[in-house]
Scaffold this active site. Structure first.
Site, PDB file in Angstrom:
ATOM      1  N   ASN A   6       5.660   2.781  -1.876  1.00 59.95           N
ATOM      2  CA  ASN A   6       6.787   2.290  -1.078  1.00 59.95           C
ATOM      3  C   ASN A   6       7.968   2.092  -2.013  1.00 59.95           C
ATOM      4  O   ASN A   6       7.972   1.165  -2.825  1.00 59.95           O
ATOM      5  CB  ASN A   6       6.394   0.968  -0.401  1.00 59.95           C
ATOM      6  CG  ASN A   6       7.557   0.344   0.349  1.00 59.95           C
ATOM      7  OD1 ASN A   6       8.596   0.973   0.533  1.00 59.95           O
ATOM      8  ND2 ASN A   6       7.382  -0.893   0.781  1.00 59.95           N
ATOM      9  N   LYS A   8      10.939   1.276  -1.242  1.00 59.08           N
ATOM     10  CA  LYS A   8      11.870   0.249  -0.759  1.00 59.08           C
ATOM     11  C   LYS A   8      13.313   0.784  -0.828  1.00 59.08           C
ATOM     12  O   LYS A   8      13.536   1.960  -0.553  1.00 59.08           O
ATOM     13  CB  LYS A   8      11.673  -1.054  -1.535  1.00 59.08           C
ATOM     14  CG  LYS A   8      10.189  -1.483  -1.532  1.00 59.08           C
ATOM     15  CD  LYS A   8       9.948  -2.870  -2.023  1.00 59.08           C
ATOM     16  CE  LYS A   8       8.457  -3.183  -1.963  1.00 59.08           C
ATOM     17  NZ  LYS A   8       8.144  -4.561  -2.322  1.00 59.08           N
ATOM     18  N   HIS A  76       6.587  -4.477   7.400  1.00 59.80           N
ATOM     19  CA  HIS A  76       6.528  -4.941   6.009  1.00 59.80           C
ATOM     20  C   HIS A  76       7.055  -6.378   5.937  1.00 59.80           C
ATOM     21  O   HIS A  76       7.976  -6.739   6.663  1.00 59.80           O
ATOM     22  CB  HIS A  76       7.362  -4.017   5.117  1.00 59.80           C
ATOM     23  CG  HIS A  76       7.132  -4.265   3.666  1.00 59.80           C
ATOM     24  ND1 HIS A  76       7.739  -5.308   2.999  1.00 59.80           N
ATOM     25  CD2 HIS A  76       6.337  -3.639   2.769  1.00 59.80           C
ATOM     26  CE1 HIS A  76       7.333  -5.294   1.731  1.00 59.80           C
ATOM     27  NE2 HIS A  76       6.479  -4.294   1.574  1.00 59.80           N
ATOM     28  N   GLU A  78       8.985  -7.781   3.971  1.00 61.25           N
ATOM     29  CA  GLU A  78      10.427  -7.890   3.717  1.00 61.25           C
ATOM     30  C   GLU A  78      11.220  -7.720   5.014  1.00 61.25           C
ATOM     31  O   GLU A  78      12.273  -8.326   5.191  1.00 61.25           O
ATOM     32  CB  GLU A  78      10.847  -6.874   2.640  1.00 61.25           C
ATOM     33  CG  GLU A  78      10.339  -7.324   1.273  1.00 61.25           C
ATOM     34  CD  GLU A  78      10.094  -6.204   0.275  1.00 61.25           C
ATOM     35  OE1 GLU A  78      10.497  -5.052   0.524  1.00 61.25           O
ATOM     36  OE2 GLU A  78       9.463  -6.490  -0.765  1.00 61.25           O
ATOM     37  N   GLU A 142      -0.857  -7.339   2.470  1.00 63.38           N
ATOM     38  CA  GLU A 142       0.079  -7.628   1.385  1.00 63.38           C
ATOM     39  C   GLU A 142       0.383  -9.117   1.397  1.00 63.38           C
ATOM     40  O   GLU A 142       1.283  -9.567   2.126  1.00 63.38           O
ATOM     41  CB  GLU A 142       1.379  -6.839   1.589  1.00 63.38           C
ATOM     42  CG  GLU A 142       1.190  -5.339   1.507  1.00 63.38           C
ATOM     43  CD  GLU A 142       2.465  -4.635   1.059  1.00 63.38           C
ATOM     44  OE1 GLU A 142       2.360  -3.841   0.122  1.00 63.38           O
ATOM     45  OE2 GLU A 142       3.541  -4.900   1.603  1.00 63.38           O
ATOM     46  N   GLY A 148       6.117  -8.218  -5.587  1.00 64.84           N
ATOM     47  CA  GLY A 148       7.234  -8.220  -6.524  1.00 64.84           C
ATOM     48  C   GLY A 148       7.277  -9.434  -7.435  1.00 64.84           C
ATOM     49  O   GLY A 148       8.273  -9.682  -8.103  1.00 64.84           O
ATOM     50  N   SER A 178       2.008  -6.335  -6.302  1.00 65.58           N
ATOM     51  CA  SER A 178       1.947  -6.249  -7.767  1.00 65.58           C
ATOM     52  C   SER A 178       0.744  -5.441  -8.265  1.00 65.58           C
ATOM     53  O   SER A 178       0.144  -5.774  -9.283  1.00 65.58           O
ATOM     54  CB  SER A 178       1.970  -7.649  -8.387  1.00 65.58           C
ATOM     55  OG  SER A 178       3.166  -8.320  -8.040  1.00 65.58           O
TER      56      SER A 178
HETATM   57  P1  13P Z   1       5.128  -4.638  -5.479  1.00 66.16           P
HETATM   58  O1  13P Z   1       4.025  -3.652  -5.833  1.00 66.16           O
HETATM   59  O2  13P Z   1       6.423  -4.339  -6.145  1.00 66.16           O
HETATM   60  O3  13P Z   1       4.658  -6.050  -5.609  1.00 66.16           O
HETATM   61  O4  13P Z   1       5.413  -4.411  -3.910  1.00 66.16           O
HETATM   62  C1  13P Z   1       4.351  -4.387  -3.031  1.00 66.16           C
HETATM   63  C2  13P Z   1       4.851  -3.945  -1.712  1.00 66.16           C
HETATM   64  O5  13P Z   1       5.554  -4.671  -1.040  1.00 66.16           O
HETATM   65  C3  13P Z   1       4.520  -2.588  -1.264  1.00 66.16           C
HETATM   66  O6  13P Z   1       4.871  -2.401   0.066  1.00 66.16           O
END
Ligand code: 13P
Length: 220
Positions: A6, A8, A76, A78, A142, A148, A178
């Site tokens: 992903n 982002k 997601h 976010e 997640e 992150g 992560s």
């Molecule tokens: P990170 O691997 O940067 O923690 O992000 C995970 C994520 O949100 C994947 O969709």
């Protein structure tokens, strides 16, 4: 094993550098075409439930299909945290995409606060109850506190959550939060971890490749 990158709202690597990897990529909208043309299995990061209409800033299933996109992330954390996504809108997006032939990775997970209050299972149950079973549905667990942040769920914590999710839905369950080359083997070796949704570590070709190689060594 299903490994998904992903990207982002980052530009991400050159698609040509990923050719041949057994992986899915979720680039930002402007890079979808390049990824499709490079022959990558390409998913969007979000999709609207209406086939068209006055919805500024949204993207529809037919527009994605026309481009050769074969699936989408939905829900997601976010999107839930910063853009008002709810269990109801996640359900509408998921249903419309699956009905129109896109594959869907629906994301669930608890916040730090919810985990500390012992609410993890209730949150997962609520988020999952909005989803209907479908052969093209994949779930991504997640934990919000691991995204992150450099904090990763231990393999045992991930396994416990994945087993709980699988007791509620019949779908492959990916771990995200992560995940890096250094911790991938332990997480992916868990019996109910069927793959990974990788954020930061998917932006570098070498680390994403290393995760794909680790996944390929794990017996299915
Ligand atoms: P990170 O691997 O940067 O923690 O992000 C995970 C994520 O949100 C994947 O969709």
């Amino acid at each position: 094993m299903i490994i998904v990158g992903n990207w982002k709202m980052f530009r991400g690597p050159e698609p040509s550098a990923l050719v041949g990897l057994d992986a899915v990529v979720c680039p930002p909208f402007t890079r979808l075409r390049d990824c499709v043309e490079a022959g990558l299995t390409t998913f969007a990061q979000n999709v609207h439930w209406e086939p068209e209409g006055p919805y500024t800033g949204e993207i529809s299933v037919p527009l994605l299909v026309e481009l050769g996109v074969v699936g989408s992330l939905v829900g997601h954390s976010e999107r839930r945290q910063y853009f008002g996504e709810t269990d109801e809108t996640v359900a509408k997006r998921t249903r419309a995409a699956l009905e129109a032939g896109l594959r869907v990775i629906a994301c669930v997970g608890e916040t730090q606060d919810e985990r500390e209050r012992g609410e993890t299972e209730n949150v997962l149950r609520r988020q999952l109850s909005a989803l209907e079973p479908h052969p093209d549905l994949v779930v991504a667990y997640e934990p919000v506190w691991a995204i992150g942040t450099g904090l990763t769920a231990t393999p045992e914590t991930a396994q416990e959550a994945h087993a709980f999710i699988k007791s509620l839905v019949d779908a492959p369950v990916l771990y995200g939060g992560s995940l890096k080359p250094e911790n991938a083997a332990g997480l992916l070796a868990q019996p109910d971890v069927d793959g990974a949704l990788v954020g930061g570590a998917s932006l570098e070709v070498d680390s994403f490749k290393a995760i794909c190689e680790t996944a390929a060594r794990i017996p299915s």
